[in-house]
Design an enzyme around this catalytic site. Structure first.
Site, PDB file in Angstrom:
ATOM      1  N   ASP A 138      -0.424   3.414  -5.818  1.00 23.96           N
ATOM      2  CA  ASP A 138       0.932   3.138  -5.346  1.00 23.96           C
ATOM      3  C   ASP A 138       1.642   4.456  -4.988  1.00 23.96           C
ATOM      4  O   ASP A 138       1.109   5.250  -4.207  1.00 23.96           O
ATOM      5  CB  ASP A 138       1.686   2.309  -6.397  1.00 23.96           C
TER       6      ASP A 138
ATOM      7  N   HIS B 122      -1.947  -6.214  -6.234  1.00 24.97           N
ATOM      8  CA  HIS B 122      -1.543  -4.803  -6.090  1.00 24.97           C
ATOM      9  C   HIS B 122      -1.956  -3.907  -7.253  1.00 24.97           C
ATOM     10  O   HIS B 122      -2.419  -2.795  -7.045  1.00 24.97           O
ATOM     11  CB  HIS B 122      -0.023  -4.749  -5.909  1.00 24.97           C
TER      12      HIS B 122
ATOM     13  N   TYR C  16      11.602   6.482  -2.982  1.00 28.77           N
ATOM     14  CA  TYR C  16      11.763   5.720  -1.734  1.00 28.77           C
ATOM     15  C   TYR C  16      12.895   6.290  -0.878  1.00 28.77           C
ATOM     16  O   TYR C  16      12.842   6.237   0.347  1.00 28.77           O
ATOM     17  CB  TYR C  16      12.067   4.254  -2.054  1.00 28.77           C
TER      18      TYR C  16
END
Length: 318
Positions: A101, A297, A232
């Site tokens: 990730d 995921h 982010y």
């Protein structure tokens, strides 16, 4: 978590918490959002037993590692700076890298900036993010999926934190960790709502115990989500900072492993990029692509036995 040692190391101006076990060549594990060193609990035990020194930090902004307050303290340069200082502190020139990730993105940046420090890279979930010189990263995502795409929703400081607080830390973590929905996560404007997993069940999957969830919750209730969200919020800033590396190939030996239900792999044209040959152009020493059937995921936790074997069988060749 038998035999795992914990310590704090000063790196790049912050104190970093590190979990480690074993002796031998270093295998460095980098977690993603919204996780911790604990995401690698199965890998640490298995890899250390094979004669390696398994090292898993809490990244900047997470767990027991410092969380600077400024958004601009979470650029790719800051995080890679932390990792290089960590490698230095371990007294080795090179490490085997395993990352998932956001950790995988940091892994690609490390391979881009300091390939001399990485012997080989096992990348989980997030393939190389080729820089488009004409479109900033978040702008491109917004054009593709609209304002409610989760990365676009994460951009405004404080907004997502408030919406996560409304539903509570445990709900957010359980919702994200148990999602098996492929394709782009779209969050309704103004609330976290059903979040990443509209089909969330009361019972946890077999690979995630209540004890595991409680560990994540305890640490993330202490730190909050801001540190993780700030990664982010630097996507567009990283796009600017990465201009000098536009078009540069990653020369480190790599294997890439993802689940077929992974929301990252099944978004942003990544599946086509990985399978269509452009990934191999950007990463010429990409040795293998593995797509795990029926896996979502968090493949390092859901399919940990399989992942452990892939890691070991790859790194033992070097």
């Amino acid at each position: 978590m038998e035999g795992i040692k914990h310590r704090k190391i000063e790196v790049n101006g912050i104190n970093m918490h590190v979990a480690e076990k074993g002796e031998g060549p270093v295998v460095l594990f980098l977690h993603g959002f919204p996780e911790l060193w604990y995401s690698w609990r199965h890998q640490i035990q298995y890899i250390s037993a094979q004669g390696y020194h398994a090292v898993a930090p809490d990244l900047r902004g997470y767990g027991d590692t410092d969380a600077p307050s400024s958004i601009t303290s979470y650029t790719c340069f800051h995080i890679v700076g932390d990792i290089v200082a960590l490698i230095d502190s371990l007294g080795v020139d090179q490490v085997f890298l395993v990352a998932h990730d956001w950790g995988a993105l940091i892994g690609w940046y490390l391979c881009l900036f300091r390939p001399d420090r990485v012997k080989a890279y096992v990348c989980l979930s997030v393939p190389y993010l080729r820089r488009n010189p004409k479109v900033k990263t978040v702008d491109g995502m917004r054009a593709m999926y609209g304002d409610n795409y989760y990365i676009c929703r994460f951009q405004e400081p404080g907004e997502m934190e408030a919406q996560m607080a409304e539903v509570g830390t445990e709900y957010v973590l359980k919702n994200i960790l148990t999602s098996r929905k492929p394709g782009p996560p779209i969050l309704p404007k103004g609330k976290f709502g059903t979040g990443f997993n509209p089909d969330m069940s009361d019972t946890l999957p077999s690979w995630l115990t209540q004890e595991d969830l409680a560990y994540f919750v305890t640490k993330l209730e202490k730190t909050g989500f801001t540190g993780g969200l700030n990664y982010y919020r630097n996507f567009n800033r990283n796009w600017e900072l990465l201009a000098p590396w536009s078009g540069v190939q990653i020369k480190v030996p790599v294997i890439y492993i993802t689940g077929e239900l992974d929301s990252v792999y099944t978004s942003l044209g990544f599946e086509e990029y990985v399978q269509g040959g452009n990934f191999k152009k950007d990463v010429p020493n990409l040795e293998k692509v593995i797509v795990q059937k029926g896996v979502a995921h968090f493949n390092n936790e859901e399919a940990y036995d399989e992942i452990n074997n892939y890691i070991y069988n790859f790194i033992k060749k070097f």
